[in-house]
Design a protein around this motif. Structure first.
Motif, mmCIF file in Angstrom:
data_model
loop_
_atom_site.group_PDB
_atom_site.id
_atom_site.type_symbol
_atom_site.label_atom_id
_atom_site.label_comp_id
_atom_site.label_asym_id
_atom_site.label_seq_id
_atom_site.Cartn_x
_atom_site.Cartn_y
_atom_site.Cartn_z
ATOM 1 N N ALA A 190 -11.117 29.552 48.728
ATOM 2 C CA ALA A 190 -10.496 28.261 49.010
ATOM 3 C C ALA A 190 -9.153 28.087 48.321
ATOM 4 C CB ALA A 190 -11.438 27.129 48.595
ATOM 5 N N ILE A 191 -8.703 29.104 47.583
ATOM 6 C CA ILE A 191 -7.429 28.983 46.864
ATOM 7 C C ILE A 191 -6.542 30.182 47.163
ATOM 8 C CG2 ILE A 191 -8.396 27.572 45.018
ATOM 9 C CD1 ILE A 191 -8.578 30.073 43.285
ATOM 10 N N ASN A 192 -5.315 30.112 46.693
ATOM 11 C CA ASN A 192 -4.351 31.196 46.861
ATOM 12 C C ASN A 192 -4.965 32.527 46.395
ATOM 13 O OD1 ASN A 192 -2.199 33.020 45.550
ATOM 14 N ND2 ASN A 192 -0.946 31.584 46.749
ATOM 15 N N PRO A 193 -4.857 33.611 47.207
ATOM 16 C CA PRO A 193 -5.468 34.896 46.854
ATOM 17 C C PRO A 193 -5.042 35.426 45.484
ATOM 18 C CG PRO A 193 -4.728 34.927 49.127
ATOM 19 C CD PRO A 193 -4.210 33.661 48.531
ATOM 20 N N ASP A 194 -3.756 35.238 45.117
ATOM 21 C CA ASP A 194 -3.290 35.696 43.806
ATOM 22 C C ASP A 194 -3.990 34.926 42.684
ATOM 23 O OD1 ASP A 194 -1.480 37.504 44.950
ATOM 24 O OD2 ASP A 194 0.017 35.925 45.195
#
Length: 732
Positions: free
Chosen positions: A430-434
């Motif tokens: 649910a969040i930025n992959p990094d």
């Protein structure tokens, strides 16, 4: 800021450059310098676009259709396709073959709609005045999209004319970004003007909606008058199909009486053969050998992820840790039992030979609670400044600084800064992959760390984490079993040889039978069809079919791609050889074209005649029931609007005649959709209209007004003659 919209051809806004100058001068007199600069730029862009539009229209662009004889040219249509495509891409929407076809239809519909509306505006004298232009783009009545755009808001979230001025000024800063913003702004201007014109037009229509009192009374009575009835229903199924007969003359007579029910468009029917490109045993062996040859190098590689990338694995590498329920395939269990560094395979699965190497195994949390400070960076200068700030804040926090206070003061994230940077519990997907990689796989509870992303620099602290599930990271080296060039050539040669040897419909069908090839059929292919039943997106085949006569066999072999539907996401190539086997002309269908439907309707008519004959001279319901082997049934509280008989649904013929009967009167036989009815009204419960009919009038009028927003285009299109000739410009 996303001001992109559907766009509209500007017309009759500024006829001459003097008009534009007059608007600029008027604005100069009324507002300050900043607003004047904005207005001048906007008007200049509007004028420039209007002139560009005129220039485009003057060219020799191919004609792709017409609305009541007014030509639609290819260049404007293509410009709309490009604009809609840009909007899809700006919103990061995937553009598939299906999407491209839908975009074309959307662009065509826009062209037709704009032509129809422009003619309506011209006929009624509807236009946007100079004063309205000022108000929309520079005055006190700014368009809502300008006022609400984040790019034009100050640090307090309020609209800023300075921000708007800076935005307009950036159009001429010489950068590609500035040019892109200018193009976007133009489309926004066009969209606003289009919407304003249409709003004026639909408002006129809405104001014309008037519900007279006599009509409101009738509607009130129809809705509230109730009928109690007895009836006899004789289903058509009581007469066997074999008991009735009819001829083609009967079918023709029914068709002539009901021409509106059997209207058809120009269309073609094709018969076609498919030649699938299927991998051979040699192709499979080649894929297996490639994987086997890489077994030892894969085992000894120090960076398995880099190895699969360099060696062009057909399975891309993901450095995500996956729990057991997230892993699929034959190696699911093995990955959670073998030692780190183990290579499993080669093995065959889902059309590919594979090797899988376990890189790491660890316990991870389903979700973690984190807080963040974000510094947004859009270029190198801001990125350097962001890093300096984040590094300083990290040092302060490591010495015991207050995270919440620093987030409130320095974070650029308006959704979390007032909550001390608290993001709550987050999941990796649910969040930025990094961010997910750093939070879930590289750090633990209490850690404070930085994460660079495309949006900017994050300073993150994990406040709660409970690693409770085992997860693995692995790399897959795979080679799909694909047809070789030799295999593809062999399939194409087979199709080409068939086409060359069988150039007539009779030869096509005979050879297919002799070679045990299955002839498939696709009907009702219209001028601009792009999706053919059984073939999917096949625009070239549809175009070929419509440009050829019945009996023609294609001299060209067409190629389509079909999803393998094995979970791999891959497709297979199919070569298609079509033949036009039939054609329908626009107008009333022929008997043969709609024979099945005609036979069903005429059969019902013949059965109705037999049922009416059985009823004969019987004058009361019981006698009629006895004569037809049915029973007398009853229904209570029927009203005109929601009329239905139990288990039978709506019967419009019965509905209309029932409410025209006098109490106790027995109707004549009524031929319905499902059978023949005879009805007797036992009583009516009359409805007395109220003295104040305002509620009824509003109930009637409001839906009519609402329908103006979308129904006007439907009505204008239906009343116009729209010729769509786009297929003539397509190549195949």
């Amino acid at each position: 800021m996303n001001l992109c919209a559907k766009g509209v051809t500007l017309h009759a806004i500024f006829q001459k450059s003097e008009s534009a100058m007059a608007v600029i001068e008027k604005i100069r007199q009324r507002v300050g310098l900043v607003v004047f600069l904005i207005a001048a730029a906007i008007v200049a862009f509007l004028l420039m676009d209007a002139l560009n539009t005129t220039s485009r229209m003057a060219g020799n662009s191919p004609v792709i259709g017409a609305v009541d004889g007014e030509k639609i040219d290819y260049q404007n249509y293509q410009a709309k396709i490009e604009q809609i495509t840009d909007n899809y891409q700006n919103n990061q929407m995937e553009i598939t073959d299906e999407t491209r076809m839908q975009i074309r239809e959307q662009a065509w519909n826009q062209e037709v709609e704009e032509t129809l509306l422009r003619r309506a505006y011209d006929a009624l004298g509807i236009s946007i005045t100079k004063e309205e232009m000022e108000s929309l783009f520079t005055g006190d009545n700014l368009h809502a999209s300008i006022k609400s755009a984040a790019a034009f808001q100050d640090e307090n979230g309020q609209f800023s004319r300075d921000k708007l001025a800076q935005y307009v000024k950036s159009f001429t800063d010489g950068t590609e970004e500035g040019k892109a913003r200018q193009r976007q702004w133009k489309r926004f201007e066009e969209s606003v003007l289009k919407d304003e014109l249409k709003q004026k037009y639909t408002n006129l229509i809405k104001k014309a909606v008037y519900v007279p009192s006599w009509y409101a009374k009738e509607v009130y009575v129809d809705k509230n008058k109730k009928a109690n009835v007895n009836y006899v229903f004789v289903p058509y199924t009581t007469i066997q199909d074999t008991e009735v007969s009819f001829t083609d003359s009967d079918l023709k007579a029914y068709l002539n009486k009901n021409k509106e029910k059997f209207k058809q468009k120009d269309s073609k029917t094709i018969e076609y053969l498919t030649f699938d490109v299927i991998p051979t045993a040699e192709d499979s062996a080649a894929a297996r050998k490639t994987v086997a040859d890489n077994l030892e190098p894969f085992k000894t590689s120090e960076d398995a992820g880099r190895f699969v990338k360099i060696q062009n694995s057909d399975t891309p590498f993901s450095d995500k840790y996956m729990k057991k329920d997230e892993v699929s395939g034959a190696v699911k269990d093995s990955l959670f039992s073998v030692a780190t560094g183990t290579v499993i395979g080669p093995y065959y699965e889902a059309g590919a030979y594979k090797l899988v190497k376990l890189i790491d195994r660890k316990m991870i949390a389903d979700s973690v609670k984190v807080r963040q400070i974000i510094k947004i960076a859009s270029d190198q200068a801001s990125a350097t400044k962001a890093k300096t700030t984040i590094d300083s804040l990290k040092t302060v926090l490591e010495k015991g600084g207050d995270f919440a206070a620093l987030a409130a003061q320095f974070s650029d994230d308006p959704t979390t800064k007032d909550k001390g940077g608290d993001m709550g519990y987050v999941k990796p997907d649910a969040i930025n992959p990094d961010l997910a990689k750093a939070i879930f796989y590289e750090h633990k509870k209490g850690d404070i760390f930085t994460v660079p992303t495309q949006q900017g620099l994050y300073l993150v602290q994990i406040t709660e984490a409970n690693p409770n599930a085992e997860a693995v990271k692995f790399a897959t080296f795979s080679k799909n079993v694909e047809p070789s060039e030799q295999t593809r050539n062999a399939a194409f040669a087979k199709a080409q040889q068939f086409a060359g040897a069988n150039t007539t419909a009779d030869a096509f069908r005979k050879a297919a039978t002799d070679q045990n090839l299955i002839i498939k059929k696709a009907e009702n292919i219209e001028k601009n069809t792009y999706n053919i039943t059984g073939l999917g997106i096949s625009e070239e085949i549809a175009t070929w079919a419509f440009l050829n006569e019945a009996g023609n066999v294609s001299s060209r072999i067409f190629q389509i791609e079909e999803d393998l539907k094995d979970g791999s996401g891959r497709s297979k190539t199919i070569y298609v050889l079509p033949m036009v086997s039939g054609a329908k002309a626009e107008g009333t269908a022929s008997v043969d074209d709609v024979r099945t439907q005609l036979e069903a309707e005429v059969r019902k008519e013949k059965k109705a005649e037999k049922i009416v004959a059985k009823i004969g001279s019987a004058a009361d319901l019981q006698a009629i029931a006895t004569a037809t082997g049915q029973e007398v049934k009853s229904a209570a509280e029927l009203d005109f609007n929601s009329f239905s008989l139990a288990d039978l649904g709506r019967e419009p013929q019965v509905q209309g005649k029932l409410f025209g009967l006098q109490p106790s009167a027995v109707s004549k036989p009524i031929v319905g959709d499902k059978g023949v009815y005879v009805v007797q009204v036992t009583s009516f419960t009359d409805a007395t209209p109220p003295a104040d009919l305002s509620a009824t009038k509003a109930e009637i009028g409001q839906p009519l007004k609402q329908s103006a927003d979308f129904g006007v285009i439907q009505a204008l299109t239906k009343a116009a003659k729209v010729d769509d000739e786009r297929y003539k410009t397509r190549r195949y």
